[in-house]
Design an enzyme around this catalytic site. Structure first.
Site, PDB file in Angstrom:
ATOM      1  N   TYR A  34     -12.612  -3.984 -22.272  1.00 39.96           N
ATOM      2  CA  TYR A  34     -13.359  -3.010 -22.053  1.00 39.96           C
ATOM      3  C   TYR A  34     -12.883  -2.706 -19.894  1.00 39.96           C
ATOM      4  O   TYR A  34     -12.733  -2.255 -19.135  1.00 39.96           O
ATOM      5  CB  TYR A  34     -15.035  -2.481 -21.293  1.00 39.96           C
ATOM      6  CG  TYR A  34     -14.643  -1.389 -21.199  1.00 39.96           C
ATOM      7  CD1 TYR A  34     -15.160  -0.334 -22.262  1.00 39.96           C
ATOM      8  CD2 TYR A  34     -15.790  -1.291 -20.007  1.00 39.96           C
ATOM      9  CE1 TYR A  34     -15.309   0.668 -21.817  1.00 39.96           C
ATOM     10  CE2 TYR A  34     -16.464  -0.153 -19.783  1.00 39.96           C
ATOM     11  CZ  TYR A  34     -16.157   0.940 -20.993  1.00 39.96           C
ATOM     12  OH  TYR A  34     -16.705   1.977 -20.318  1.00 39.96           O
ATOM     13  N   SER A  35     -14.194  -4.107 -19.508  1.00 37.62           N
ATOM     14  CA  SER A  35     -13.881  -3.955 -18.160  1.00 37.62           C
ATOM     15  C   SER A  35     -11.880  -4.637 -17.246  1.00 37.62           C
ATOM     16  O   SER A  35     -12.097  -4.254 -16.314  1.00 37.62           O
ATOM     17  CB  SER A  35     -14.241  -6.166 -17.235  1.00 37.62           C
ATOM     18  OG  SER A  35     -15.705  -5.699 -17.588  1.00 37.62           O
ATOM     19  N   LYS A  38     -10.839  -0.889 -17.286  1.00 34.34           N
ATOM     20  CA  LYS A  38     -11.648   0.112 -16.252  1.00 34.34           C
ATOM     21  C   LYS A  38     -10.562  -0.577 -15.132  1.00 34.34           C
ATOM     22  O   LYS A  38     -10.671   0.197 -14.414  1.00 34.34           O
ATOM     23  CB  LYS A  38     -12.614   0.360 -16.087  1.00 34.34           C
ATOM     24  CG  LYS A  38     -13.390   0.628 -18.248  1.00 34.34           C
ATOM     25  CD  LYS A  38     -12.854   2.287 -17.924  1.00 34.34           C
ATOM     26  CE  LYS A  38     -13.096   2.950 -19.175  1.00 34.34           C
ATOM     27  NZ  LYS A  38     -12.850   4.202 -19.477  1.00 34.34           N
ATOM     28  N   ILE A  67     -24.129   7.770 -18.758  1.00 31.79           N
ATOM     29  CA  ILE A  67     -24.838   8.866 -19.226  1.00 31.79           C
ATOM     30  C   ILE A  67     -25.822   9.331 -20.270  1.00 31.79           C
ATOM     31  O   ILE A  67     -25.190   8.182 -21.862  1.00 31.79           O
ATOM     32  CB  ILE A  67     -23.020   9.074 -20.164  1.00 31.79           C
ATOM     33  CG1 ILE A  67     -22.598   9.554 -18.696  1.00 31.79           C
ATOM     34  CG2 ILE A  67     -22.925  11.490 -19.689  1.00 31.79           C
ATOM     35  CD1 ILE A  67     -22.984  10.326 -16.451  1.00 31.79           C
ATOM     36  N   GLN A 112      -9.082   7.670  -4.873  1.00 34.87           N
ATOM     37  CA  GLN A 112      -9.680   7.428  -4.384  1.00 34.87           C
ATOM     38  C   GLN A 112     -10.315   7.183  -5.724  1.00 34.87           C
ATOM     39  O   GLN A 112      -9.771   7.883  -6.608  1.00 34.87           O
ATOM     40  CB  GLN A 112     -10.633   8.712  -4.021  1.00 34.87           C
ATOM     41  CG  GLN A 112      -9.650   8.444  -2.513  1.00 34.87           C
ATOM     42  CD  GLN A 112      -9.790   7.258  -1.574  1.00 34.87           C
ATOM     43  OE1 GLN A 112     -10.772   6.626  -1.642  1.00 34.87           O
ATOM     44  NE2 GLN A 112      -8.774   6.976  -1.399  1.00 34.87           N
TER      45      GLN A 112
END
Length: 123
Positions: A34-35, A38, A67, A112
């Protein structure tokens, strides 16, 4: 002008806090994959932002923190303790940033990663 907006997470810039899962999810650890994904998404955002800039294509990324989605109450309480705003995000917290990024008047922002995380990554 065109926009590409990648969706990351707060884990695009920080490592997961494995302690928030202990005792709530049996033997769960946030996987390294996952890291890796990302962090890689952040890299590819920067790569394509420079590659596509000549074509007036903006490439940015948003990285939401946790979330709310009807998670376990104990899990929510743990998360709220590590978020300076003391709450999880809502989907509606993300929309204004998406509006900013797709707005044609915003033609000079590219490459960004905008964190929408209630301050989680600043501490």
């Amino acid at each position: 002008n065109y926009s590409i907006i990648n969706i990351g997470s707060d884990l695009s810039v920080i490592a997961p806090n494995q302690n928030i899962y202990k005792g709530i999810f049996k033997n769960f650890e946030k996987p390294a994959s996952y890291s890796i994904v990302k962090h890689g998404l952040l890299g590819i955002t920067k790569y394509y932002s420079s590659l596509l800039a000549e074509r007036r294509i903006k490439v940015n990324m948003i990285s939401p923190g946790p979330i709310f989605n009807n998670q376990n109450k104990k899990f929510i309480n743990r998360l709220n303790k590590i978020i300076p705003m003391s709450r999880m995000g809502k989907p509606s917290d993300i929309y204004p940033t998406l509006d900013l990024l797709i707005d044609e008047k915003n033609s000079f922002m590219t490459g960004q990663n905008i964190l929408i995380d209630g301050g989680r990554t600043v501490i």
